[in-house]
Design a protein around this motif. Sequence first.
Motif, PDB file in Angstrom:
ATOM      1  N   UNK A  11       0.936  -1.042  -0.375  1.00 14.34           N
ATOM      2  CA  UNK A  11       0.103  -0.235  -0.244  1.00 14.34           C
ATOM      3  C   UNK A  11       0.319   1.380  -0.035  1.00 14.34           C
ATOM      4  N   UNK A  12       2.250   1.252   0.100  1.00 10.00           N
ATOM      5  CA  UNK A  12       3.140   1.765   0.043  1.00 10.00           C
ATOM      6  C   UNK A  12       4.140   2.031  -1.516  1.00 10.00           C
ATOM      7  N   UNK A  40      11.127   3.466  -7.147  1.00  2.71           N
ATOM      8  CA  UNK A  40      12.382   4.447  -7.364  1.00  2.71           C
ATOM      9  C   UNK A  40      11.749   5.350  -6.595  1.00  2.71           C
ATOM     10  N   UNK A  41      10.628   5.981  -6.876  1.00  2.02           N
ATOM     11  CA  UNK A  41       9.164   7.690  -6.806  1.00  2.02           C
ATOM     12  C   UNK A  41      10.433   7.374  -4.739  1.00  2.02           C
ATOM     13  N   UNK A 138      -4.113   2.385  -0.448  1.00  2.00           N
ATOM     14  CA  UNK A 138      -3.695   1.317  -0.877  1.00  2.00           C
ATOM     15  C   UNK A 138      -3.447   1.239  -1.737  1.00  2.00           C
ATOM     16  N   UNK A 139      -4.154   1.250  -2.709  1.00  2.00           N
ATOM     17  CA  UNK A 139      -3.988   1.272  -4.401  1.00  2.00           C
ATOM     18  C   UNK A 139      -3.090   1.506  -5.075  1.00  2.00           C
ATOM     19  N   UNK A 140      -3.037   2.992  -4.637  1.00  2.00           N
ATOM     20  CA  UNK A 140      -1.730   4.133  -5.240  1.00  2.00           C
ATOM     21  C   UNK A 140      -0.790   4.569  -4.194  1.00  2.00           C
ATOM     22  N   UNK A 141      -0.247   3.810  -3.313  1.00  2.24           N
ATOM     23  CA  UNK A 141       0.454   3.756  -2.363  1.00  2.24           C
ATOM     24  C   UNK A 141       1.850   5.637  -2.713  1.00  2.24           C
ATOM     25  N   UNK A 142       2.549   6.074  -2.601  1.00  2.00           N
ATOM     26  CA  UNK A 142       3.345   7.036  -2.896  1.00  2.00           C
ATOM     27  C   UNK A 142       3.083   7.209  -4.511  1.00  2.00           C
ATOM     28  N   UNK A 146       0.192  14.188  -5.159  1.00  2.00           N
ATOM     29  CA  UNK A 146      -0.014  14.282  -3.598  1.00  2.00           C
ATOM     30  C   UNK A 146       0.799  14.279  -2.682  1.00  2.00           C
ATOM     31  N   UNK A 147       0.986  12.716  -2.169  1.00  2.00           N
ATOM     32  CA  UNK A 147       1.928  11.734  -1.745  1.00  2.00           C
ATOM     33  C   UNK A 147       2.581  12.041  -1.672  1.00  2.00           C
ATOM     34  N   UNK A 148       3.879  12.475  -3.093  1.00  2.00           N
ATOM     35  CA  UNK A 148       4.678  12.724  -3.410  1.00  2.00           C
ATOM     36  C   UNK A 148       5.339  14.127  -3.015  1.00  2.00           C
ATOM     37  N   UNK A 149       4.458  15.090  -2.818  1.00  2.00           N
ATOM     38  CA  UNK A 149       4.612  16.571  -2.944  1.00  2.00           C
ATOM     39  C   UNK A 149       4.309  16.733  -1.419  1.00  2.00           C
ATOM     40  N   UNK A 150       3.514  15.895  -0.454  1.00  2.17           N
ATOM     41  CA  UNK A 150       3.759  16.084   1.050  1.00  2.17           C
ATOM     42  C   UNK A 150       4.634  15.418   1.369  1.00  2.17           C
ATOM     43  N   UNK A 151       6.331  14.670   0.473  1.00  2.48           N
ATOM     44  CA  UNK A 151       6.554  13.410   1.412  1.00  2.48           C
ATOM     45  C   UNK A 151       8.343  14.974   0.801  1.00  2.48           C
TER      46      UNK A 151
END
Length: 158
Positions: A11-12, A40-41, A138-142, A146-151
Motif C-alpha cells: 500500500x506504499x 524508485x519514487x 492502498x491502491x496508489x501508494x506513493x 499529492x503524496x510525493x509533494x507531501x513527502x
Amino acid sequence: MTKICYLDFDGVLHSDQVYLSRDFGIHMQAEGRGLFEWISILDELLAPHRDVSIVLSTTWVAEFGLDVTRQVLPEALQERVIGATYNPENLGYFDAWPRGKQVASDVKIRKPDRWFALDDDPSGWADSSRGHVIQTNGATGISTSEVQEEIRRLLNSW
C-alpha cells in the motif's frame, strides 16, 4: 541529528493487494500491478536527504526476517535501513498491535530527532503522531503527485 522514515511496503511501495501463499509465494492480485513498482519514487525523494535512515515497519520483516526483507530494496535504500519495528523479542504482542502503536513504541526506543511514517494503515496512530504520518491510499501508494509533494514538503522542512 537522527532522522527516520518508518517504511511500510504494501500500500506504499506497491498496491496493498499482495498475498503470500504456499502455492504461489508472494503475488499481486491487483490487475496490472507489480511488486515494488513505486520504489524508485522513494529512492528519488530520499536521494537529496542522505541523513534520513529507514526503519522497516512492514509485516514482511516478521514473515521473512530483517536481512531478507532489506534485500528487496535497491542498494541505496538498503544502506539506509537501520532496523525494523518488529524483532523476535516483541513477537508476543507485535501482531496484536495496530501499526501506529508499533511505530510509536519504536520511536520511544530510538528517540529520533525527526521522524515520519509512510503507511496505508490508519489504525492505532495517536493524535500526537498525526503530523508525522503520511497516509497513502492502498491502491496508489506513493505513486500520486499529492503524496510525493507531501513527502518533499516534510523532508524540506527539516
